[in-house]
Design a protein around this motif. Structure first.
Motif, PDB file in Angstrom:
ATOM      1  N   ASP A 292       0.386  -1.167   0.525  1.00  0.00           N
ATOM      2  CA  ASP A 292      -0.221  -0.095  -0.554  1.00  0.00           C
ATOM      3  C   ASP A 292       1.181   1.493  -0.243  1.00  0.00           C
ATOM      4  O   ASP A 292       0.636   2.087  -0.577  1.00  0.00           O
ATOM      5  CB  ASP A 292      -1.131  -0.355   1.286  1.00  0.00           C
ATOM      6  N   ASP A 293       2.066   0.854   0.534  1.00  0.00           N
ATOM      7  CA  ASP A 293       2.856   2.410   0.408  1.00  0.00           C
ATOM      8  C   ASP A 293       3.793   2.602  -1.056  1.00  0.00           C
ATOM      9  O   ASP A 293       3.767   3.671  -1.164  1.00  0.00           O
ATOM     10  CB  ASP A 293       4.148   1.825   1.764  1.00  0.00           C
ATOM     11  N   ARG A 296       0.169   3.861  -2.906  1.00  0.00           N
ATOM     12  CA  ARG A 296       0.605   5.462  -2.880  1.00  0.00           C
ATOM     13  C   ARG A 296       1.412   6.086  -3.636  1.00  0.00           C
ATOM     14  O   ARG A 296       1.167   7.341  -3.608  1.00  0.00           O
ATOM     15  CB  ARG A 296       0.871   5.814  -1.189  1.00  0.00           C
ATOM     16  N   THR A 297       2.779   5.834  -3.602  1.00  0.00           N
ATOM     17  CA  THR A 297       3.488   6.498  -4.195  1.00  0.00           C
ATOM     18  C   THR A 297       4.234   6.382  -5.689  1.00  0.00           C
ATOM     19  O   THR A 297       5.173   6.918  -6.166  1.00  0.00           O
ATOM     20  CB  THR A 297       4.997   6.475  -3.095  1.00  0.00           C
ATOM     21  N   THR A 313      -8.389  -0.986  -4.863  1.00  0.00           N
ATOM     22  CA  THR A 313      -7.703   0.711  -5.260  1.00  0.00           C
ATOM     23  C   THR A 313      -8.617   1.669  -3.686  1.00  0.00           C
ATOM     24  O   THR A 313      -8.246   2.790  -3.828  1.00  0.00           O
ATOM     25  CB  THR A 313      -9.140   1.305  -5.930  1.00  0.00           C
ATOM     26  N   THR A 317      -8.703   5.906  -3.235  1.00  0.00           N
ATOM     27  CA  THR A 317      -8.134   6.803  -2.635  1.00  0.00           C
ATOM     28  C   THR A 317      -6.860   6.299  -2.471  1.00  0.00           C
ATOM     29  O   THR A 317      -5.998   7.122  -1.177  1.00  0.00           O
ATOM     30  CB  THR A 317      -8.382   6.328  -1.478  1.00  0.00           C
ATOM     31  N   LEU A 318      -6.401   4.656  -2.973  1.00  0.00           N
ATOM     32  CA  LEU A 318      -4.869   4.538  -2.975  1.00  0.00           C
ATOM     33  C   LEU A 318      -3.692   5.181  -3.369  1.00  0.00           C
ATOM     34  O   LEU A 318      -3.108   5.547  -3.082  1.00  0.00           O
ATOM     35  CB  LEU A 318      -5.470   3.126  -2.867  1.00  0.00           C
ATOM     36  N   PHE A 319      -4.147   5.176  -5.076  1.00  0.00           N
ATOM     37  CA  PHE A 319      -3.220   6.070  -5.939  1.00  0.00           C
ATOM     38  C   PHE A 319      -3.113   7.066  -6.069  1.00  0.00           C
ATOM     39  O   PHE A 319      -4.160   7.613  -6.276  1.00  0.00           O
ATOM     40  CB  PHE A 319      -4.027   5.107  -7.255  1.00  0.00           C
ATOM     41  N   GLU A 320      -1.830   7.587  -4.969  1.00  0.00           N
ATOM     42  CA  GLU A 320      -2.773   9.417  -3.846  1.00  0.00           C
ATOM     43  C   GLU A 320      -1.231  10.129  -5.199  1.00  0.00           C
ATOM     44  O   GLU A 320      -1.642  11.266  -5.484  1.00  0.00           O
ATOM     45  CB  GLU A 320      -1.791   9.417  -2.789  1.00  0.00           C
ATOM     46  N   ASN A 321      -0.358   9.213  -5.602  1.00  0.00           N
ATOM     47  CA  ASN A 321       0.132  10.527  -5.911  1.00  0.00           C
ATOM     48  C   ASN A 321       0.299  11.016  -7.358  1.00  0.00           C
ATOM     49  O   ASN A 321      -0.674  10.419  -8.984  1.00  0.00           O
ATOM     50  CB  ASN A 321       1.148   9.170  -6.698  1.00  0.00           C
ATOM     51  N   ALA A 590      -5.015   0.461   4.043  1.00  0.00           N
ATOM     52  CA  ALA A 590      -6.023   1.127   3.461  1.00  0.00           C
ATOM     53  C   ALA A 590      -7.672   1.115   3.525  1.00  0.00           C
ATOM     54  O   ALA A 590      -8.325   0.117   4.138  1.00  0.00           O
ATOM     55  CB  ALA A 590      -6.087   0.986   2.043  1.00  0.00           C
TER      56      ALA A 590
END
Ligand SMILES: Cc1ncc(C[n+]2csc(CCOP(=O)(O)OP(=O)(O)O)c2C)c(N)n1
Ligand SMILES: [Mg+2]
Length: 623
Positions: A292-293, A296-297, A313, A317-321, A590
């Motif tokens: 998950d880290d 996110r990046t 996902t 909200t997961l794919f924050e980049n 997450a």
């Protein structure tokens, strides 16, 4: 035109036809329809039932107890054999037929082939309503079998014998099409089943359905290569398509060459062995911290054979980049286009092989590799802690049950689960040692899939040790096929985890302001709520009453011994264990979107709504 014909009933013709259908992929052949499950009633007993006894030498028959469960068994079989072989399910009309709906939905959602043959009302309508007929006041051609239409990838009602010929061929096409497959339904009016017809002999000739591996489009491949070369933090999300395509070795070769790490969905877990340095384990709501880290990046998410469910996902909200892009390799264009991705519509194995060739020499930064390897090592400690029991004579927690199982399973054992709190624990913790070991049905997450699926897997792989993990709620929903395992002498192992109700939904209820309402199995208390003493049910005795060998384990040590004994036994065996509810599973890494009451008088719901609003604010649409 046809030189010779054979006079058979429609049901006889169908059974003969099905017995002659084969699949072929990579030079390996399977019977497409390896056997037929059936429960008989007036809608199929004299038609398909008679045909099955007539042709018992070419079409194995399996007796089930519940129509839904028979579909689960066929799905388990199909998944174990990478969708190259499945089973048919014949039912009576009416309730027998509508019991198929849940199983059909599960098959279609998970993209797994099953052939459903529900009986249907008379085509000739001699005396409506017949027993179990729904009379629709406006649409006279509607039958209860129409409930199977939205959950089938192909549906037909065979109202004339000769209509079976084109329809049966289309049905086989869909079952063997890697992009279209799912539940296929041929509804069979009971008079037509028994009606004779002069069938062309060619209809019964052996037919081999080649399961294709479409190659990537050249322009799509070039764009995919460009994206991967430009990415600094690429991450692969491996879904069920990796397994269906048998692309595990190609994935490993790709990863070994590029250093790109792999996180997996429930359906995709085991795509890489757990101890491969680039395997990050599960992703999303039930994922690992390292996966998950990285998600996110990540600046490029490479989905391989995944449908991107909300669990994957983290509900968007997961794919924050802010710069994240998606590249989806999928045999189904529908899935490839999700998240506004660049697409590579092709077979997973073919696509991964072509990508590896085209990326020759490309590798991610050493620093990135070191970062995820360190994260993987940290998560290994989390798994070890969740598995470890300090005291062998204590009642095990659920993660300690998984630790005990982890210690006894062999590399090729299959572990099956679908619903409750086990899927999350397994996704975070399980160390998958071989591609087929981790058998999670999480497309439909259907309580009751586990036991019948274990039967289907065992039939598909007689030498394999098969484990069905079931919670007490799941057991109560569908223990019926234990009788089938006993009848067929299938040495399936059932691990029955007793925690007196729905631990999973209880936890979810608490988080979302529902105060665990209606989720524990307890007597009614004086105030009318279900908060009294636990119920005096004995599920171990229940399993024994159905013919299973039962081993009761009260401590961690007894559990370890019972699991080892079950594994060694050649009889269907149930290991029954009460668990200590002390939470030992790692928390969710997450979010998952379960909407909370926007207005409520109770404090629990108000507090939950505040948390909820904060999470919703983090949602992104990827366009
Ligand atoms: C057929 C079906 N009905 C309802 C649900 C919703 N549901 C998901 S988990 C669960 C409870 C499962 O209880 P149990 O098997 O005892 O597992 P535990 O939560 O205690 O781990 C329910 C009701 C479901 N997934 N499938
Ligand atoms: Mg339970």
């Amino acid at each position: 035109m046809n030189a010779t014909t054979r006079r058979l009933t429609t049901a006889q013709a169908l059974v003969r036809f099905l017995a002659a259908q084969y699949t072929e992929r990579d030079g390996v052949r399977h019977r497409l329809i390896a056997g037929t499950w059936g429960i008989f009633g007036h809608g199929n007993v004299a038609g398909i039932g008679q045909a099955l006894v007539e042709y018992a030498d070419v079409m194995p028959y399996h007796q089930g107890r519940n129509e839904q469960a028979m579909v689960h068994a066929a799905v388990g079989h199909a998944r174990q054999l990478d969708r190259l072989s499945t089973q048919a399910v014949t039912t009576s009309i009416g309730p027998g037929a509508t019991n198929l709906v849940t199983g059909a939905a599960l098959a279609t959602i998970n993209r797994l082939p099953v052939l459903l043959l529900p009986g249907d009302y008379f085509a000739t309508r001699p005396a409506d309503p017949l027993l179990q007929q729904l009379e629709h006041p406006v649409e006279a051609d509607v039958s209860v079998n129409d409930t199977l239409r939205p959950v089938s990838r192909y549906f037909d009602r065979i109202t004339r014998p000769e209509a079976l010929i084109p329809s049966a061929l289309q049905a086989m096409r869909v079952l063997t099409d890697p992009a279209e497959t799912g539940a296929v339904t041929l509804a069979l009016p009971q008079d037509v089943q028994a009606e004779a017809y002069d069938w062309p002999e060619e209809f019964f000739a052996e037919r081999v359905w080649h399961v294709r591996r479409p190659e990537p489009d050249r322009a799509e491949l070039a764009e995919a290569v460009r994206l991967i070369r430009a990415a600094e933090r690429p991450l692969i999300v491996a879904g069920g398509g990796v397994h269906h395509s048998r692309a595990e070795a190609a994935l490993q070769a790709f990863v070994d060459a590029t250093g790109i790490p792999v996180a997996s969905t429930q359906a995709g877990k085991g795509s890489l062995r757990h101890d491969h340095p680039a395997d990050l384990g599960g992703i999303g709501h039930t994922g690992t911290a390292v996966a998950d880290d990285l998600a996110r990046t990540a600046d490029l998410v490479i989905g391989v054979g995944t449908r991107y469910t909300d669990f994957t996902t983290a509900s968007g909200t997961l794919f924050e980049n802010p710069r994240v892009r998606f590249l989806n390799l999928n045999i189904t264009a529908f899935d490839a286009h999700k998240l506004a991705a660049r697409t590579l519509v092709c077979d997973a194995r073919a696509g991964l092989e072509r990508l590896r060739e085209a990326l020759d020499g490309h590798r991610v930064d050493a620093a990135y590799e070191a970062e995820y390897r360190a994260g993987k090592e940290r998560w290994e400690q989390v798994v070890a802690a969740a598995y470890r029991a300090a005291d062998d004579s204590a009642v095990p927690t659920q993660t300690q049950v998984l630790g005990a199982l982890d210690a006894v399973v062999g590399d090729d054992d299959v572990v099956i689960n679908a619903a409750g709190s086990l899927p999350g624990d397994l996704h975070k913790l399980w160390r998958a040692r071989s591609p087929r070991q981790y058998h999670l049905e999480y497309g439909y997450s259907c309580m009751g899939y586990e036991i019948p699926a274990a039967i289907g897997v065992q039939q598909a792989a007689p030498e394999t040790v098969v484990w069905a993990l079931v919670g007490d709620g799941t057991y109560l929903m569908m223990p019926t096929e234990l009788v089938t395992a006993v009848q067929e002498g299938l040495p399936v192992n059932v691990v029955l985890v007793q925690n007196h109700g729905y631990a999973s939904i209880g936890g979810l209820s608490e988080e979302t302001g529902g105060e665990r309402f209606g989720t524990a199995y307890r007597h009614r208390a004086a105030d009318g709520t279900f908060t009294g003493a636990p119920l005096p049910v004995d599920l171990a005795a229940n399993a024994a009453s159905l013919g299973m060998d039962v081993l009761r384990a009260k401590t961690v040590r007894e559990l370890r011994e019972a699991l080892a004994a079950a594994r060694a036994s050649d009889r269907p065996t149930c290991v029954y264990v009460e668990t200590d509810p002390t939470p030992t599973a790692p928390p969710a890494q997450a979010w998952w979107d379960v909407p909370v009451a926007e207005t409520a008088t109770r404090e629990a719901a108000r507090a939950a709504r505040e948390r909820y609003d904060r999470h919703v604010a983090g949602r992104r649409r990827h366009l």
